[in-house]
Scaffold this motif. Structure first.
Motif: not given
Length: 344
Positions: A110-114, A188-196
């Motif tokens: 998640y952090e990588v994608v963020g 990820g700015g507080g977004l869920s994983g799917g939203e991110l």
């Protein structure tokens, strides 16, 4: 920096004598912050992540953990915590590319994608930004390596890693990111994983559109419009105008639990101007068909109709686009100027 192996051995020997490490692979005791900081500085200054913490395959299995130096002294849990901590330090120091590598080694997908989504978000509308093309390449490579279905050879590498006794996640990287609920991680700015993931892939598409629209050799309008049609952001028919406007207004608003909206006003302006640029380039091409001859009046009319829908779409969003540094009137003026040339 000349011998990171010796530096690591020296650091660990010091802390073994201080009693901060219990056993060759034991847990860290006492106050480990001094050792953590020193190990983090070692990783950030040498970039020898693989030798220190192992390697990661496309499926997320870490290779060579038994031969990675940190695992001689620390548990897997402590190594992961150290990698995460050092990645956040890299972000604080403005070396985001190192943070991506460290989060990836830690399995913090998640952090990588963020981080990748943020760098795409910040550089999309800045064609002269020094790292823009680098982040575009890194994001494309990550998406194709970790988010798309694996090839047979990639699956074989991943399977070999698992059979070799190395750690492997219980699900694909995509599924691991999607498990993160609203509020998400720090990047990820507080977004869920799917939203991110949705935002990340949206910006991948916007970069592809931008590169074709503003290509050095001239606007590849057909290629750019083909990319755009797959993003479903801009209406291509009048019947799609209202749904597209409502969707874009949602994208421009901060959703409950999130720290920021999906898109900023400058992204939408960039998108609208680029799309009208494509219609304008297509109009010019239709007016001067190869080999001479009369222009295709039906194609010209269809192109003008689509450009008119885009103009109405941008005007309908003008109130939502006034919060950015550039007034929406500037964008509308440029759009209307091109639209007039297309329509007459």
């Amino acid at each position: 920096q000349s011998d990171f192996h010796m530096a690591l051995e020296y650091l660990m020997t010091l802390d073994l004598h201080r009693g901060l490490v219990v056993g060759a692979r034991g847990r860290m005791g006492g106050d480990p912050r001094g050792l953590s900081g020193a190990l983090g500085d070692l990783m950030l200054s040498t970039d020898c992540y693989g030798a220190l913490a192992g390697f990661v395959t496309r499926g997320g299995a870490r290779l060579d953990t038994t031969r990675a130096l940190l695992f001689k002294y620390l548990t897997k849990e402590r190594v992961k915590a150290l990698l995460d901590e050092t990645a956040h330090t890299a972000l604080e120091r403005g070396v985001e590319h190192k943070a991506v590598d460290l989060f990836r080694l830690a399995g913090s997908w998640y952090e990588v994608v963020g981080v990748l989504e943020r760098m795409l978000r910040e550089t999309l509308t800045l064609p002269d930004a020094p790292d823009r093309n680098k982040w575009w390449a890194v994001a494309r490579d990550f998406a194709s390596t970790y988010l798309e279905p694996a090839t047979a050879s990639q699956e074989a590498v991943h399977a070999a890693a698992v059979l070799d006794g190395n750690e492997a996640p219980s699900a694909s990287v995509r599924a691991l990111v999607e498990r993160v609920g609203p509020g998400g991680g720090g990047t990820g700015g507080g977004l869920s994983g799917g939203e991110l993931l949705g935002c990340f892939q949206l910006f991948i598409g916007l970069f592809a559109f931008t590169d074709k629209c503003w290509a050095p050799a001239g606007c590849d309008y057909e290629g750019a419009l083909a990319v755009l049609s797959g993003l479903h952001l801009v209406p291509m028919e009048r019947s799609h105008l209202e749904p597209a406007k409502q969707q874009m207004q949602r994208f421009l608003q901060t959703q409950p639990g999130a720290a920021r909206p999906f898109l900023r006003p400058e992204h939408v302006k960039h998108l609208c101007l680029g799309t009208m640029r494509c219609f304008h380039a297509r109009h010019s091409a239709l007016c001067s068909p190869p080999g001479g001859g009369a222009p295709n009046s039906a194609a010209l009319a269809d192109n003008a109709e689509r450009a008119g829908v885009l103009g109405d779409f941008a005007n309908a969003l003008s109130a939502d686009l006034t919060s950015s540094d550039t007034p929406s009137s500037d964008m509308l003026g440029q759009l209307n100027q091109m639209l007039m040339q297309i329509s007459y």
